[in-house]
Design an enzyme around this catalytic site. Structure first.
Site, PDB file in Angstrom:
ATOM      1  N   GLU A  94      50.211  32.477  32.265  1.00  0.00           N
ATOM      2  CA  GLU A  94      50.758  33.820  32.390  1.00  0.00           C
ATOM      3  C   GLU A  94      51.268  34.054  33.803  1.00  0.00           C
ATOM      4  O   GLU A  94      50.735  33.499  34.759  1.00  0.00           O
ATOM      5  CB  GLU A  94      49.679  34.849  32.055  1.00  0.00           C
ATOM      6  N   CYS A 107      53.508  37.375  40.558  1.00  0.00           N
ATOM      7  CA  CYS A 107      52.193  36.740  40.656  1.00  0.00           C
ATOM      8  C   CYS A 107      52.240  35.541  39.713  1.00  0.00           C
ATOM      9  O   CYS A 107      52.359  35.701  38.496  1.00  0.00           O
ATOM     10  CB  CYS A 107      51.129  37.746  40.247  1.00  0.00           C
ATOM     11  N   CYS A 114      41.605  26.839  35.089  1.00  0.00           N
ATOM     12  CA  CYS A 114      41.297  26.745  36.517  1.00  0.00           C
ATOM     13  C   CYS A 114      40.243  25.680  36.749  1.00  0.00           C
ATOM     14  O   CYS A 114      39.381  25.449  35.906  1.00  0.00           O
ATOM     15  CB  CYS A 114      40.793  28.092  37.039  1.00  0.00           C
ATOM     16  N   CYS A 118      34.492  30.780  39.097  1.00  0.00           N
ATOM     17  CA  CYS A 118      34.073  32.105  39.555  1.00  0.00           C
ATOM     18  C   CYS A 118      33.570  32.919  38.363  1.00  0.00           C
ATOM     19  O   CYS A 118      34.249  33.016  37.344  1.00  0.00           O
ATOM     20  CB  CYS A 118      35.232  32.833  40.229  1.00  0.00           C
ATOM     21  N   CYS A 121      35.743  35.945  36.836  1.00  0.00           N
ATOM     22  CA  CYS A 121      37.163  35.764  36.541  1.00  0.00           C
ATOM     23  C   CYS A 121      37.379  35.249  35.116  1.00  0.00           C
ATOM     24  O   CYS A 121      36.747  34.276  34.689  1.00  0.00           O
ATOM     25  CB  CYS A 121      37.777  34.793  37.537  1.00  0.00           C
ATOM     26  N   GLY A 165      44.575  29.704  37.993  1.00  0.00           N
ATOM     27  CA  GLY A 165      44.441  28.438  38.698  1.00  0.00           C
ATOM     28  C   GLY A 165      44.124  28.565  40.164  1.00  0.00           C
ATOM     29  O   GLY A 165      44.213  29.638  40.763  1.00  0.00           O
ATOM     30  N   GLU A 166      43.712  27.434  40.736  1.00  0.00           N
ATOM     31  CA  GLU A 166      43.429  27.361  42.162  1.00  0.00           C
ATOM     32  C   GLU A 166      44.563  26.540  42.801  1.00  0.00           C
ATOM     33  O   GLU A 166      44.625  25.318  42.633  1.00  0.00           O
ATOM     34  CB  GLU A 166      42.055  26.687  42.371  1.00  0.00           C
ATOM     35  N   SER A 197      46.973  32.174  47.601  1.00  0.00           N
ATOM     36  CA  SER A 197      45.601  32.688  47.588  1.00  0.00           C
ATOM     37  C   SER A 197      44.656  31.595  47.109  1.00  0.00           C
ATOM     38  O   SER A 197      44.873  30.988  46.065  1.00  0.00           O
ATOM     39  CB  SER A 197      45.531  33.888  46.636  1.00  0.00           C
ATOM     40  N   SER A 220      39.965  34.312  48.900  1.00  0.00           N
ATOM     41  CA  SER A 220      39.107  35.159  48.080  1.00  0.00           C
ATOM     42  C   SER A 220      37.678  34.995  48.565  1.00  0.00           C
ATOM     43  O   SER A 220      37.000  34.052  48.196  1.00  0.00           O
ATOM     44  CB  SER A 220      39.222  34.739  46.613  1.00  0.00           C
ATOM     45  N   LEU A 221      37.263  35.917  49.406  1.00  0.00           N
ATOM     46  CA  LEU A 221      35.970  35.739  50.070  1.00  0.00           C
ATOM     47  C   LEU A 221      34.828  36.332  49.234  1.00  0.00           C
ATOM     48  O   LEU A 221      33.888  35.635  48.886  1.00  0.00           O
ATOM     49  CB  LEU A 221      36.042  36.390  51.462  1.00  0.00           C
ATOM     50  N   HIS A 222      34.907  37.593  48.955  1.00  0.00           N
ATOM     51  CA  HIS A 222      33.948  38.325  48.101  1.00  0.00           C
ATOM     52  C   HIS A 222      32.529  38.414  48.644  1.00  0.00           C
ATOM     53  O   HIS A 222      31.786  39.312  48.264  1.00  0.00           O
ATOM     54  CB  HIS A 222      33.918  37.767  46.670  1.00  0.00           C
ATOM     55  N   ASN A 296      38.410  44.355  38.019  1.00  0.00           N
ATOM     56  CA  ASN A 296      38.961  44.497  36.671  1.00  0.00           C
ATOM     57  C   ASN A 296      37.978  43.881  35.697  1.00  0.00           C
ATOM     58  O   ASN A 296      37.820  42.663  35.677  1.00  0.00           O
ATOM     59  CB  ASN A 296      40.310  43.785  36.577  1.00  0.00           C
ATOM     60  N   CYS A 339      44.419  41.258  38.418  1.00  0.00           N
ATOM     61  CA  CYS A 339      43.709  40.118  39.008  1.00  0.00           C
ATOM     62  C   CYS A 339      42.517  39.717  38.159  1.00  0.00           C
ATOM     63  O   CYS A 339      41.692  40.562  37.807  1.00  0.00           O
ATOM     64  CB  CYS A 339      43.123  40.492  40.368  1.00  0.00           C
TER      65      CYS A 339
HETATM   66  N1  SAH Z   1      42.178  30.780  42.646  1.00  0.00           N
HETATM   67  C1  SAH Z   1      42.880  31.621  43.564  1.00  0.00           C
HETATM   68  C2  SAH Z   1      43.962  32.489  42.965  1.00  0.00           C
HETATM   69  C3  SAH Z   1      43.699  33.160  41.630  1.00  0.00           C
HETATM   70  S1  SAH Z   1      42.628  34.557  41.569  1.00  0.00           S
HETATM   71  C4  SAH Z   1      41.886  32.457  44.329  1.00  0.00           C
HETATM   72  O1  SAH Z   1      40.706  32.403  44.015  1.00  0.00           O
HETATM   73  O2  SAH Z   1      42.271  33.111  45.281  1.00  0.00           O
HETATM   74  C5  SAH Z   1      43.470  35.878  42.329  1.00  0.00           C
HETATM   75  C6  SAH Z   1      42.526  36.923  42.931  1.00  0.00           C
HETATM   76  O3  SAH Z   1      41.899  37.695  41.886  1.00  0.00           O
HETATM   77  C7  SAH Z   1      41.378  36.313  43.708  1.00  0.00           C
HETATM   78  O4  SAH Z   1      41.187  37.002  44.905  1.00  0.00           O
HETATM   79  C8  SAH Z   1      40.202  36.502  42.775  1.00  0.00           C
HETATM   80  O5  SAH Z   1      38.992  36.480  43.454  1.00  0.00           O
HETATM   81  C9  SAH Z   1      40.515  37.838  42.173  1.00  0.00           C
HETATM   82  N2  SAH Z   1      39.801  38.115  40.922  1.00  0.00           N
HETATM   83  C10 SAH Z   1      39.367  37.250  40.011  1.00  0.00           C
HETATM   84  N3  SAH Z   1      38.776  37.887  38.977  1.00  0.00           N
HETATM   85  C11 SAH Z   1      38.868  39.208  39.261  1.00  0.00           C
HETATM   86  C12 SAH Z   1      38.501  40.388  38.567  1.00  0.00           C
HETATM   87  N4  SAH Z   1      37.902  40.341  37.384  1.00  0.00           N
HETATM   88  N5  SAH Z   1      38.755  41.585  39.146  1.00  0.00           N
HETATM   89  C13 SAH Z   1      39.400  41.656  40.335  1.00  0.00           C
HETATM   90  N6  SAH Z   1      39.792  40.577  41.031  1.00  0.00           N
HETATM   91  C14 SAH Z   1      39.529  39.360  40.498  1.00  0.00           C
END
Ligand code: SAH
Length: 348
Positions: A94, A107, A114, A118, A121, A165-166, A197, A220-222, A296, A339
């Protein structure tokens, strides 16, 4: 015999030129074909009208032109568009078009499914996985550029590799795609308008710095606490924060390009004072800014967006420490285009 045909878009311009020379033809024919394939997005040899019929037939005998097909386009109430993109082997990824008043952002996906896991996700739950080829990434961008012109009367302005994907786990193909997107023979876009990203693969962040890439980096630190980060992003056990930090310092030293940290605040996971303090500390290592992303929800209820109070605490603390922070609202939620929601749901 079909299977003997090669994917012509896997060839570089030089390889195409060499091919024509090997056929006893002129090298510049390679340039002509290259232009048809990349600048004009030709999907068949028949349309290459500056080549003779014999040349077109010869190409047809030797090569195929793989291309994507936008199977389904969904439009969100907020203008966001999600494309379900069918690949030549019938797998689907997508990509999303996100319009604002002044910009159109694409995007795009870099893998089918992937490589990472995570917990929050939706893409991580898809089983099938393969890397996308450079042309498959490029084609997603072209499709969104066309949609932007059609529906918003302007070309695409920005690209983020934040789809499925990464990107760093498909390093070579992502870089080749970006080369085509930025080259005058492709879309001629500025690399400054492209953001890759990553969940943070230290070795490959260093490699990007060594390769002197000109696009922007988002991580994507979190969480800036190993234990917490590992619990939600299990690969952090291997790619630890210390290694990530070292790679990011290296990145900044080499590129002088500020890093964006993407960060979701979840209830009961990273919504405490100690979590903010760890983030502030992590932001000191290299010039950076923080994007607080709205969560989300994906199907189960394991993760919940933190309260506004917790988010305010993040914003205030970061600002007090001189760190730029933006709170990003989600777009396209009603069509599962936000996202972390990309999971080929439109298919069913
Ligand atoms: N693999 C890459 C790019 C894809 S994810 C990465 O990790 O950066 C794109 C962004 O969406 C990342 O910052 C990821 O952490 C975030 N993301 C993933 N699942 C999410 C969700 N359910 N709600 C909000 N952001 C999310």
């Amino acid at each position: 015999m079909e299977s003997k045909k090669r994917d012509i878009r896997a060839l570089t311009r030089e390889q195409l030129r060499d091919f024509f020379v090997s056929q006893g033809d002129k090298a510049f024919r390679g340039n002509q074909v290259y232009e048809w394939l990349w600048q004009k997005s030709a999907y068949s040899f028949d349309v290459m009208t500056n080549l003779s019929k014999a040349t077109r037939d010869m190409l047809e005998e030797n090569f195929v032109i793989n291309h994507i097909q936008v199977d389904q386009m969904q439009r969100s109430a907020d203008g966001t568009i999600k494309n379900a993109v069918r690949l030549h082997d019938d797998l689907v990824v997508e990509s999303v078009l996100i319009p604002t008043k002044t910009r159109t952002t694409a995007c795009v996906s870099s893998q089918v499914g992937c490589s990472l896991d995570c917990k929050f996700c939706a893409t991580a739950r898809l089983k099938r996985m393969r890397n996308l080829n450079p042309d498959e990434i490029y084609d997603q961008v072209v499709a969104i550029d066309n949609e932007s012109r059609l529906y918003f009367d302007r070309p695409l302005s920005n690209i983020v590799f934040m789809g499925m994907g990464e990107p760093l786990m498909n390093y070579n193909n992502v870089l080749k795609a970006i080369e085509k997107i930025t080259s005058p023979e492709g879309l001629g876009m500025s690399p400054k308008r492209i953001t890759v990203s990553t969940s943070g693969v230290p070795k490959l962040i260093k490699k990007m710095a060594d390769d002197a890439v000109k696009f922007k980096l988002a991580v994507s630190l979190h969480s800036a606490i190993d234990e917490t980060r590992t619990s939600i992003m299990p690969f952090n056990a291997t790619f630890t924060l210390a290694d990530l930090r070292e790679a990011l310092v290296y990145w900044y030293q080499k590129t002088k390009s500020r890093i964006t940290y993407e960060y979701v605040v979840w209830e009961g996971i990273n919504d405490q004072r100690k979590d903010v303090d760890a983030l502030v500390e992590f932001c000191r290592f290299a010039p950076s800014k923080v994007n607080l992303i709205e969560y989300n929800p994906i199907d189960d209820g394991d993760f919940q967006q933190a309260s506004n109070i917790a988010i305010e605490m993040y914003v205030e603390t970061l600002e007090k420490n001189g760190i730029t922070v933006t709170v990003r609202r989600s777009r396209g939620k009603d069509i599962d285009a936000a996202c972390g929601q990309l999971a080929n749901k439109s298919e069913s």
